[in-house]
Design an enzyme around this catalytic site. Structure first.
Site, PDB file in Angstrom:
ATOM      1  N   GLU A  37     -92.558 -38.086  -6.871  1.00 46.60           N
ATOM      2  CA  GLU A  37     -92.284 -36.681  -6.534  1.00 46.60           C
ATOM      3  C   GLU A  37     -91.641 -36.559  -5.156  1.00 46.60           C
ATOM      4  OE1 GLU A  37     -92.482 -33.713  -8.175  1.00 46.60           O
ATOM      5  OE2 GLU A  37     -92.749 -34.966  -9.932  1.00 46.60           O
ATOM      6  N   CYS A 202     -80.000 -23.992 -24.829  1.00 50.50           N
ATOM      7  CA  CYS A 202     -81.247 -23.761 -24.104  1.00 50.50           C
ATOM      8  C   CYS A 202     -82.329 -23.195 -25.031  1.00 50.50           C
ATOM      9  CB  CYS A 202     -80.989 -22.792 -22.956  1.00 50.50           C
ATOM     10  SG  CYS A 202     -82.496 -22.362 -22.075  1.00 50.50           S
ATOM     11  N   CYS A 208     -83.981 -15.010 -22.638  1.00 52.89           N
ATOM     12  CA  CYS A 208     -83.540 -15.084 -21.239  1.00 52.89           C
ATOM     13  C   CYS A 208     -82.867 -13.774 -20.815  1.00 52.89           C
ATOM     14  CB  CYS A 208     -82.560 -16.251 -21.072  1.00 52.89           C
ATOM     15  SG  CYS A 208     -81.859 -16.328 -19.420  1.00 52.89           S
TER      16      CYS A 208
END
Ligand code: SF4
Length: 350
Positions: A37, A202, A208
């Site tokens: 990370e 997507c 969205c």
């Protein structure tokens, strides 16, 4: 939007398209996920992989990292950039060794207290390695949320960020948290990218808000441009009887360093007196032109030009060598706004 709907769509997408074979996804201990990370904070996955593998081969656990010399840690970081990340890793490993008996802490507050680990990174480390329910909100997640939920305002602004954290918390499912967090990060990194997002493929296209409202290009809101200060000056176009203009050489460093410019007088100062006292020139007439702005990266310069005609030809001016009488059409290295002013003056010639 139903929050469950979004997480389900993301999880189905992750099952089909998510990244599941990255080196840190095998045996995802808190230590292994932590290193990945931190490396991924400013760097692309493809670049990180070889660095990660070399780093883990040399520092396979917290103890080895804590006991290593900082120089050696940084040598394994060399080429990744942002070396504070390497220094923080090393410092955090020492703290874990000293304060947590060498075991990576499991409390979010203890993880956030370590150097170089913010709230989102802490949430990612704990959720990806232990499947505990922790929320993440890195740059990729912010972009997905800003677009899906049409959140206006720069995500770095505290009120916007706070609202995003609340939303991210609501969206984080109780089950399959690790997969969900990986999914939303992956979606932001591979599909809902900053430029040219692939809305056609997507999984969130049907829900969205930005896509529906045609705001994909404008969200997330860009960081507001910093207001830059305004400085003022009066630039003097001083003409002798032959119509030549007096130029002044700028100091070698600083704004327009080494270029030819015009004499300048502070706003509000009496120009005629200044010319007599500083240049030994007597002014016959003064015409003030409208103000114009020249913008540098860190300030605006508001220039009030003044055209001055001299009473007689000067025999000499002070500080010889720093000044020159400029015939129109000569080639000199002129500061850009000065070149524009002189061009404007030459256009006014009969
Ligand atoms: S539809 Fe487009 S803008 Fe919306 S989340 Fe998906 S990729 Fe991003």
């Amino acid at each position: 939007m139903d929050t469950k709907y979004l997480s389900q769509r993301l999880l189905s997408w992750f099952d089909q398209h998510g990244r599941k074979t990255l080196p840190w996804q095998h045996n995802p201990t808190p230590y292994r996920v932590w290193i990945s990370e931190v490396m991924l904070q400013q760097t692309q996955v493809a670049t990180v992989i070889p660095y990660y593998q070399r780093f883990m081969a040399r520092f396979p656990d917290i103890k080895t990292l804590a006991e290593a010399e900082l120089d050696e840690v940084l040598s394994h970081w060399s080429g990744l950039g942002y070396y504070a990340r390497g220094r923080n890793l090393h410092a955090a490993a020492k703290i874990i060794q000293a304060d947590h008996a060498g075991t990576f802490p499991y409390q979010l507050s203890q993880v956030v207290a370590l150097p170089g680990i913010g709230r989102s990174t802490a949430g990612a480390i704990l959720s990806l390695s232990t499947s505990a329910r922790h929320t993440i909100l890195d740059g990729n997640v912010k972009r997905v949320l800003a677009r899906c939920f049409v959140i206006e305002g720069w995500p770095g602004k505290s009120s916007v960020e706070k609202a995003m954290w609340q939303l991210a918390e609501q969206l984080t499912p109780n089950k399959r948290v690790a997969n969900y967090n990986q999914a939303i990060m992956d979606l932001g990194a591979t599909c809902c990218t900053r430029s040219k997002p692939q809305c056609d493929s997507c999984p969130l296209a049907t829900c969205c808000g930005a896509l529906e409202q045609g705001q994909v290009e404008t969200l997330p809101t860009a960081k507001p441009r910093k207001k830059i200060p305004v400085r003022t000056t009066q630039m003097l176009l001083i003409r002798n009887m032959q119509g030549e203009v007096l130029l002044e050489k700028r100091p070698p460093t600083g704004i327009w360093g080494g270029l030819w410019s015009l004499p300048e007088v502070a706003q509000g100062e009496a120009t005629e007196c200044w010319c007599e006292e500083n240049l030994g020139l007597k002014v016959a007439s003064l015409e003030e032109w409208p103000l114009r702005r020249h913008t540098f990266s860190h300030f605006h310069l508001d220039i009030t030009p003044q055209l001055l005609q001299l009473k007689s030809n000067p025999t000499q001016i002070n500080e010889a060598g720093r000044h020159v009488w400029y015939k129109m059409q000569q080639t000199h290295g002129l500061a850009a706004p000065v070149a524009r002013l002189i061009e404007e003056l030459s256009r006014r010639e009969p």
